[in-house]
Design a protein around this motif. Structure first.
Motif, PDB file in Angstrom:
ATOM      1  N   TRP A  71      34.200  26.061  16.125  1.00 50.88           N
ATOM      2  CA  TRP A  71      32.970  25.667  15.446  1.00 50.88           C
ATOM      3  C   TRP A  71      32.055  24.860  16.352  1.00 50.88           C
ATOM      4  N   ARG A  72      32.599  23.857  17.044  1.00 49.40           N
ATOM      5  CA  ARG A  72      31.761  22.972  17.837  1.00 49.40           C
ATOM      6  C   ARG A  72      30.983  23.728  18.927  1.00 49.40           C
ATOM      7  N   PRO A  73      31.623  24.611  19.716  1.00 47.65           N
ATOM      8  CA  PRO A  73      30.854  25.350  20.730  1.00 47.65           C
ATOM      9  C   PRO A  73      29.732  26.195  20.125  1.00 47.65           C
ATOM     10  N   ALA A 103      32.158   8.152  14.799  1.00 43.26           N
ATOM     11  CA  ALA A 103      32.245   9.491  14.210  1.00 43.26           C
ATOM     12  C   ALA A 103      32.814  10.454  15.257  1.00 43.26           C
ATOM     13  N   CYS A 104      33.984  10.093  15.758  1.00 43.74           N
ATOM     14  CA  CYS A 104      34.583  10.761  16.911  1.00 43.74           C
ATOM     15  C   CYS A 104      35.155  12.135  16.609  1.00 43.74           C
ATOM     16  N   GLY A 105      35.359  12.479  15.323  1.00 51.14           N
ATOM     17  CA  GLY A 105      35.947  13.779  15.006  1.00 51.14           C
ATOM     18  C   GLY A 105      37.306  13.930  15.660  1.00 51.14           C
ATOM     19  N   PRO A 106      37.592  15.075  16.290  1.00 55.03           N
ATOM     20  CA  PRO A 106      38.900  15.296  16.908  1.00 55.03           C
ATOM     21  C   PRO A 106      39.051  14.664  18.283  1.00 55.03           C
ATOM     22  N   GLY A 107      38.121  13.809  18.679  1.00 53.03           N
ATOM     23  CA  GLY A 107      38.286  13.042  19.911  1.00 53.03           C
ATOM     24  C   GLY A 107      37.772  13.703  21.171  1.00 53.03           C
ATOM     25  N   LEU A 108      36.925  14.715  21.042  1.00 50.16           N
ATOM     26  CA  LEU A 108      36.406  15.404  22.217  1.00 50.16           C
ATOM     27  C   LEU A 108      35.691  14.432  23.156  1.00 50.16           C
ATOM     28  N   TYR A 109      34.731  13.684  22.636  1.00 53.83           N
ATOM     29  CA  TYR A 109      34.013  12.729  23.465  1.00 53.83           C
ATOM     30  C   TYR A 109      34.874  11.519  23.809  1.00 53.83           C
ATOM     31  N   THR A 110      35.739  11.114  22.902  1.00 54.05           N
ATOM     32  CA  THR A 110      36.606   9.960  23.161  1.00 54.05           C
ATOM     33  C   THR A 110      37.412  10.163  24.429  1.00 54.05           C
ATOM     34  N   ALA A 141      43.790  13.319  12.789  1.00 52.25           N
ATOM     35  CA  ALA A 141      45.089  13.935  13.057  1.00 52.25           C
ATOM     36  C   ALA A 141      45.003  14.857  14.264  1.00 52.25           C
ATOM     37  N   GLN A 142      43.885  15.569  14.380  1.00 53.35           N
ATOM     38  CA  GLN A 142      43.671  16.415  15.554  1.00 53.35           C
ATOM     39  C   GLN A 142      43.507  15.560  16.809  1.00 53.35           C
ATOM     40  N   ALA A 143      42.805  14.446  16.672  1.00 48.92           N
ATOM     41  CA  ALA A 143      42.563  13.576  17.830  1.00 48.92           C
ATOM     42  C   ALA A 143      43.868  13.021  18.393  1.00 48.92           C
ATOM     43  N   VAL A 144      44.724  12.506  17.529  1.00 47.06           N
ATOM     44  CA  VAL A 144      45.957  11.883  18.019  1.00 47.06           C
ATOM     45  C   VAL A 144      46.980  12.921  18.482  1.00 47.06           C
ATOM     46  N   SER A 145      46.761  14.190  18.152  1.00 44.95           N
ATOM     47  CA  SER A 145      47.676  15.250  18.627  1.00 44.95           C
ATOM     48  C   SER A 145      47.455  15.557  20.105  1.00 44.95           C
ATOM     49  N   ASP A 153      31.340  -2.837  25.240  1.00 47.51           N
ATOM     50  CA  ASP A 153      30.365  -2.704  26.317  1.00 47.51           C
ATOM     51  C   ASP A 153      29.454  -1.508  26.101  1.00 47.51           C
ATOM     52  N   THR A 154      30.016  -0.433  25.579  1.00 47.95           N
ATOM     53  CA  THR A 154      29.278   0.805  25.344  1.00 47.95           C
ATOM     54  C   THR A 154      29.622   1.334  23.961  1.00 47.95           C
ATOM     55  N   VAL A 155      28.616   1.736  23.205  1.00 49.87           N
ATOM     56  CA  VAL A 155      28.831   2.338  21.887  1.00 49.87           C
ATOM     57  C   VAL A 155      28.075   3.661  21.847  1.00 49.87           C
ATOM     58  N   ALA A 156      28.795   4.733  21.518  1.00 49.10           N
ATOM     59  CA  ALA A 156      28.210   6.070  21.503  1.00 49.10           C
ATOM     60  C   ALA A 156      28.394   6.729  20.140  1.00 49.10           C
ATOM     61  N   CYS A 157      27.410   7.507  19.753  1.00 47.84           N
ATOM     62  CA  CYS A 157      27.508   8.330  18.548  1.00 47.84           C
ATOM     63  C   CYS A 157      26.863   9.664  18.888  1.00 47.84           C
ATOM     64  N   PHE A 158      27.691  10.652  19.199  1.00 49.05           N
ATOM     65  CA  PHE A 158      27.210  11.936  19.684  1.00 49.05           C
ATOM     66  C   PHE A 158      27.488  13.040  18.671  1.00 49.05           C
ATOM     67  N   ALA A 159      26.450  13.809  18.380  1.00 52.83           N
ATOM     68  CA  ALA A 159      26.585  15.018  17.549  1.00 52.83           C
ATOM     69  C   ALA A 159      27.271  14.727  16.221  1.00 52.83           C
ATOM     70  N   ALA A 160      26.867  13.646  15.572  1.00 54.60           N
ATOM     71  CA  ALA A 160      27.497  13.280  14.306  1.00 54.60           C
ATOM     72  C   ALA A 160      26.557  12.589  13.341  1.00 54.60           C
ATOM     73  N   LEU A 161      25.583  11.837  13.854  1.00 55.24           N
ATOM     74  CA  LEU A 161      24.743  11.008  12.986  1.00 55.24           C
ATOM     75  C   LEU A 161      24.013  11.837  11.948  1.00 55.24           C
ATOM     76  N   TYR A 162      23.656  13.078  12.289  1.00 50.42           N
ATOM     77  CA  TYR A 162      22.913  13.935  11.370  1.00 50.42           C
ATOM     78  C   TYR A 162      23.757  14.419  10.191  1.00 50.42           C
ATOM     79  N   LEU A 163      25.066  14.197  10.236  1.00 47.21           N
ATOM     80  CA  LEU A 163      25.939  14.604   9.139  1.00 47.21           C
ATOM     81  C   LEU A 163      26.369  13.430   8.263  1.00 47.21           C
TER      82      LEU A 163
END
Length: 213
Positions: A22-24, A60-67, A91-95, A119-129
């Protein structure tokens, strides 16, 4: 009542295919009119993921792609924390564990961290949801240390988003198209005066530095 987007994000089946399928496909929608969004996203993420002993929050890290990307070059006690409201996504992120990453379940409207914790706070591809998203911007600023950076990648209103039916479908799905100055105006209202704002294709990127107190 949960939006359609929220229902998807909390669904274990959707969460399992989000990162690989879905993400791609969804990201390509941001590149209508050119490939710039993906390229700018990659460049900004690489900058934020520079080497160092830093604390990073991925909201709003979702499955941790950006994390995982943001944590890749951290050193010493550096750590990237991902936070999301969806247990299925986490659950996907910690897997896919990675050194210097950790995950918290929580509400982006009320981040469970002290003022100036990162030091840094990011919110990528999530705020609109996220329903009622602008108070989340306030929280991003609150948990950033003075002199720290706030990075946002989200939607923006363009001629494409204003095509007949597009905005209506977006609202039904719980997708928010931000005005061109909506995010930057909110950051200024929260006391942030230094920022770079770039609109690329169907998306917008903001890199801001929190003012020294």
């Amino acid at each position: 009542m949960a939006t359609l987007a929220q229902r998807f994000m909390t669904n274990p089946v959707f969460s399992a295919v989000y990162e690989g399928l879905w993400r791609p496909a969804f990201t390509r929608l941001f590149s209508l009119g050119g490939p710039g969004t993906a390229e700018f996203d990659k460049a900004l993420t690489a900058y934020l993921a520079r080497s160092g002993d830093r604390t990073i929050l991925d909201v709003a890290c979702g499955p941790g792609l950006y994390t995982r990307r943001l944590a890749a070059n951290l050193t010493s006690d550096g750590r990237c924390v991902g936070i999301d409201f969806s247990g299925a996504m986490l659950a996907q992120a910690v897997s896919k564990p990675l050194a210097r990453t950790s995950y918290v379940r929580g509400d982006a409207h009320h981040l469970p961290f002290r003022d100036g914790a990162f030091d840094t706070v990011a919110c990528f591809a999530a705020l609109y949801l996220i329903p009622d998203p602008l108070p989340v911007v306030d929280e991003l600023v609150r948990v950033t240390r003075p002199g720290g950076e706030i990075a946002i990648f989200t939607s923006v209103t363009t001629p494409v988003s204003q095509l007949p039916g597009v905005e209506t479908i977006g609202k039904l799905a719980g997708f928010h198209f931000f005005g061109r100055h909506e995010i930057t105006d909110r950051l200024r209202a929260a006391g942030v005066t230094r920022m770079e704002h770039t609109i690329v294709d169907q998306g917008q990127f903001v890199l801001a530095t929190k003012d020294q107190s």
